[in-house]
Write a protein that holds these residues in place. Structure first.
Motif, PDB file in Angstrom:
ATOM      1  N   MET A   1      25.004  10.340 -87.948  1.00  0.00           N
ATOM      2  CA  MET A   1      25.434   9.147 -87.041  1.00  0.00           C
ATOM      3  C   MET A   1      25.423   9.356 -85.667  1.00  0.00           C
ATOM      4  SD  MET A   1      27.700   6.272 -88.188  1.00  0.00           S
ATOM      5  CE  MET A   1      29.223   5.851 -87.296  1.00  0.00           C
ATOM      6  N   ARG A   2      24.616   8.500 -84.899  1.00  0.00           N
ATOM      7  CA  ARG A   2      24.668   8.545 -83.392  1.00  0.00           C
ATOM      8  C   ARG A   2      25.872   7.904 -82.853  1.00  0.00           C
ATOM      9  NH1 ARG A   2      20.334  11.559 -82.058  1.00  0.00           N
ATOM     10  NH2 ARG A   2      20.094  10.711 -79.657  1.00  0.00           N
ATOM     11  N   ARG A   3      26.655   8.373 -81.914  1.00  0.00           N
ATOM     12  CA  ARG A   3      27.705   7.511 -81.146  1.00  0.00           C
ATOM     13  C   ARG A   3      27.625   7.881 -79.916  1.00  0.00           C
ATOM     14  NH1 ARG A   3      33.524   7.890 -83.114  1.00  0.00           N
ATOM     15  NH2 ARG A   3      33.610   6.214 -81.660  1.00  0.00           N
ATOM     16  N   ARG A   4      27.836   6.900 -78.820  1.00  0.00           N
ATOM     17  CA  ARG A   4      27.868   6.979 -77.461  1.00  0.00           C
ATOM     18  C   ARG A   4      29.295   7.181 -76.894  1.00  0.00           C
ATOM     19  NH1 ARG A   4      23.549   4.114 -73.792  1.00  0.00           N
ATOM     20  NH2 ARG A   4      21.849   5.196 -74.797  1.00  0.00           N
ATOM     21  N   HIS A   5      29.305   8.191 -75.856  1.00  0.00           N
ATOM     22  CA  HIS A   5      30.587   8.595 -75.514  1.00  0.00           C
ATOM     23  C   HIS A   5      30.422   8.444 -73.987  1.00  0.00           C
ATOM     24  CE1 HIS A   5      32.204   9.808 -79.352  1.00  0.00           C
ATOM     25  NE2 HIS A   5      31.260  10.303 -79.392  1.00  0.00           N
ATOM     26  N   HIS A   6      31.448   7.896 -73.224  1.00  0.00           N
ATOM     27  CA  HIS A   6      31.494   7.824 -71.773  1.00  0.00           C
ATOM     28  C   HIS A   6      32.486   8.569 -70.980  1.00  0.00           C
ATOM     29  CE1 HIS A   6      28.167   4.857 -72.264  1.00  0.00           C
ATOM     30  NE2 HIS A   6      28.863   4.349 -73.164  1.00  0.00           N
ATOM     31  N   PHE A   7      32.236   9.200 -69.857  1.00  0.00           N
ATOM     32  CA  PHE A   7      33.265  10.051 -69.141  1.00  0.00           C
ATOM     33  C   PHE A   7      33.079   9.765 -67.760  1.00  0.00           C
ATOM     34  CE2 PHE A   7      32.400  12.091 -73.146  1.00  0.00           C
ATOM     35  CZ  PHE A   7      33.614  12.217 -73.768  1.00  0.00           C
ATOM     36  N   HIS A   8      34.176   9.917 -67.100  1.00  0.00           N
ATOM     37  CA  HIS A   8      34.181   9.520 -65.502  1.00  0.00           C
ATOM     38  C   HIS A   8      34.958  10.431 -64.750  1.00  0.00           C
ATOM     39  CE1 HIS A   8      33.325   7.268 -62.043  1.00  0.00           C
ATOM     40  NE2 HIS A   8      34.675   7.470 -61.550  1.00  0.00           N
ATOM     41  N   ILE A   9      34.701  10.884 -63.617  1.00  0.00           N
ATOM     42  CA  ILE A   9      35.835  11.370 -62.565  1.00  0.00           C
ATOM     43  C   ILE A   9      35.068  11.107 -61.103  1.00  0.00           C
ATOM     44  CG2 ILE A   9      34.395  13.804 -62.362  1.00  0.00           C
ATOM     45  CD1 ILE A   9      37.173  15.098 -62.585  1.00  0.00           C
ATOM     46  N   ASP A  10      36.184  10.970 -60.296  1.00  0.00           N
ATOM     47  CA  ASP A  10      35.880  10.843 -58.884  1.00  0.00           C
ATOM     48  C   ASP A  10      36.234  12.135 -58.274  1.00  0.00           C
ATOM     49  OD1 ASP A  10      35.190   8.280 -58.706  1.00  0.00           O
ATOM     50  OD2 ASP A  10      37.204   7.609 -58.922  1.00  0.00           O
ATOM     51  N   HIS A  11      35.394  12.857 -57.411  1.00  0.00           N
ATOM     52  CA  HIS A  11      35.678  14.273 -57.003  1.00  0.00           C
ATOM     53  C   HIS A  11      35.184  14.413 -55.791  1.00  0.00           C
ATOM     54  CE1 HIS A  11      36.191  18.409 -56.898  1.00  0.00           C
ATOM     55  NE2 HIS A  11      34.950  18.749 -56.348  1.00  0.00           N
ATOM     56  N   ALA A  12      35.803  14.662 -54.630  1.00  0.00           N
ATOM     57  CA  ALA A  12      35.298  14.883 -53.114  1.00  0.00           C
ATOM     58  C   ALA A  12      34.629  13.453 -52.800  1.00  0.00           C
ATOM     59  CB  ALA A  12      34.285  16.023 -53.121  1.00  0.00           C
ATOM     60  N   GLY A  13      35.179  12.319 -53.180  1.00  0.00           N
ATOM     61  CA  GLY A  13      34.731  11.027 -52.586  1.00  0.00           C
ATOM     62  C   GLY A  13      33.427  10.712 -53.285  1.00  0.00           C
ATOM     63  N   HIS A  14      33.033  11.236 -54.540  1.00  0.00           N
ATOM     64  CA  HIS A  14      31.597  11.199 -55.356  1.00  0.00           C
ATOM     65  C   HIS A  14      32.146  10.570 -56.683  1.00  0.00           C
ATOM     66  CE1 HIS A  14      29.093  11.972 -51.892  1.00  0.00           C
ATOM     67  NE2 HIS A  14      29.960  13.077 -51.680  1.00  0.00           N
ATOM     68  N   SER A  15      31.498   9.728 -57.183  1.00  0.00           N
ATOM     69  CA  SER A  15      31.516   9.280 -58.538  1.00  0.00           C
ATOM     70  C   SER A  15      30.715   9.974 -59.369  1.00  0.00           C
ATOM     71  CB  SER A  15      31.495   7.544 -58.841  1.00  0.00           C
ATOM     72  OG  SER A  15      31.323   7.307 -59.948  1.00  0.00           O
ATOM     73  N   VAL A  16      31.151  10.615 -60.568  1.00  0.00           N
ATOM     74  CA  VAL A  16      30.455  11.456 -61.439  1.00  0.00           C
ATOM     75  C   VAL A  16      30.759  10.711 -62.827  1.00  0.00           C
ATOM     76  CG1 VAL A  16      29.939  13.314 -62.522  1.00  0.00           C
ATOM     77  CG2 VAL A  16      30.450  13.458 -60.217  1.00  0.00           C
ATOM     78  N   SER A  17      29.516  10.203 -63.483  1.00  0.00           N
ATOM     79  CA  SER A  17      29.745   9.443 -64.869  1.00  0.00           C
ATOM     80  C   SER A  17      28.712  10.322 -65.711  1.00  0.00           C
ATOM     81  CB  SER A  17      29.369   8.085 -64.858  1.00  0.00           C
ATOM     82  OG  SER A  17      30.382   7.357 -64.092  1.00  0.00           O
ATOM     83  N   VAL A  18      29.077  10.137 -66.989  1.00  0.00           N
ATOM     84  CA  VAL A  18      28.424  11.018 -68.144  1.00  0.00           C
ATOM     85  C   VAL A  18      28.224   9.894 -69.106  1.00  0.00           C
ATOM     86  CG1 VAL A  18      28.185  12.984 -69.724  1.00  0.00           C
ATOM     87  CG2 VAL A  18      29.126  13.234 -67.392  1.00  0.00           C
ATOM     88  N   THR A  19      27.090   9.839 -69.776  1.00  0.00           N
ATOM     89  CA  THR A  19      26.853   9.241 -71.073  1.00  0.00           C
ATOM     90  C   THR A  19      26.636  10.302 -72.005  1.00  0.00           C
ATOM     91  OG1 THR A  19      26.249   7.191 -70.143  1.00  0.00           O
ATOM     92  CG2 THR A  19      25.668   7.520 -72.130  1.00  0.00           C
ATOM     93  N   PHE A  20      27.346  10.496 -72.976  1.00  0.00           N
ATOM     94  CA  PHE A  20      26.839  11.729 -74.001  1.00  0.00           C
ATOM     95  C   PHE A  20      26.810  11.120 -75.341  1.00  0.00           C
ATOM     96  CE2 PHE A  20      29.237  15.414 -75.816  1.00  0.00           C
ATOM     97  CZ  PHE A  20      28.002  16.090 -76.316  1.00  0.00           C
ATOM     98  N   GLN A  21      25.472  11.042 -75.948  1.00  0.00           N
ATOM     99  CA  GLN A  21      25.194  10.633 -77.156  1.00  0.00           C
ATOM    100  C   GLN A  21      25.059  11.748 -78.180  1.00  0.00           C
ATOM    101  OE1 GLN A  21      22.160   7.551 -77.304  1.00  0.00           O
ATOM    102  NE2 GLN A  21      21.282   8.344 -79.078  1.00  0.00           N
ATOM    103  N   THR A  22      26.156  11.593 -79.268  1.00  0.00           N
ATOM    104  CA  THR A  22      26.098  12.588 -80.256  1.00  0.00           C
ATOM    105  C   THR A  22      25.226  12.282 -81.387  1.00  0.00           C
ATOM    106  OG1 THR A  22      27.920  11.540 -81.236  1.00  0.00           O
ATOM    107  CG2 THR A  22      28.247  13.213 -79.385  1.00  0.00           C
ATOM    108  N   GLY A  23      25.100  13.297 -82.283  1.00  0.00           N
ATOM    109  CA  GLY A  23      24.113  13.183 -83.296  1.00  0.00           C
ATOM    110  C   GLY A  23      23.334  14.420 -83.790  1.00  0.00           C
ATOM    111  N   HIS A  24      22.293  14.260 -84.426  1.00  0.00           N
ATOM    112  CA  HIS A  24      21.478  15.754 -84.761  1.00  0.00           C
ATOM    113  C   HIS A  24      21.124  16.298 -83.297  1.00  0.00           C
ATOM    114  CE1 HIS A  24      19.041  18.385 -86.808  1.00  0.00           C
ATOM    115  NE2 HIS A  24      17.933  18.114 -86.267  1.00  0.00           N
TER     116      HIS A  24
END
Length: 92
Positions: A1-24
Motif C-alpha cells: 500500500m502506498r502512503r505519502r509522508h511529508h517532511f520539512h526543515i529550515d536550514h541556513a535560511g533555506h527551506s528544505v521539504s521532502v515528499t516521501f511515497q512509500t510502497g513497493h
C-alpha cells in the motif's frame, strides 16, 4: 500500500521539504526553497540518499537520507561540517 509522508526543515535560511511515497517502490522528491532539486527511487525498505545543493554563495552540498522503516519513515538532512538534522514530519 502506498502512503505519502511529508517532511520539512529550515536550514541556513533555506527551506528544505521532502515528499516521501512509500510502497513497493519508494519515491523521494526534495524541494529547496520551493524548487525541485532532487529525486530518487528504490525498492523495499532500503534507505534512499538524495544529493542536493543549498543555494548559498558558494553553493553548499548536502544530502537528504530517507529511511522508509520499519515503522514510521524518517528523513535526515546531512550538511558537511554539522550534525545531521532530523526533519520534522508535516501533515498535508
Amino acid at each position: 500500500m502506498r502512503r505519502r509522508h511529508h517532511f520539512h526543515i529550515d536550514h541556513a535560511g533555506h527551506s528544505v521539504s521532502v515528499t516521501f511515497q512509500t510502497g513497493h517502490t519508494a519515491v523521494v522528491e526534495v524541494l529547496v526553497d520551493g524548487k525541485e532539486t532532487g529525486h530518487a527511487t528504490t525498492t523495499g525498505d532500503r534507505p534512499v540518499v538524495v544529493a542536493i545543493e543549498l543555494p548559498t554563495d558558494p553553493p553548499t552540498p548536502a544530502t537528504v537520507r530517507a529511511l522508509p522503516g520499519p515503522g514510521i519513515p524518517r528523513c535526515v538532512l546531512e550538511v558537511p561540517g554539522s550534525e545531521p538534522h532530523v526533519m520534522s514530519p508535516r501533515l498535508y
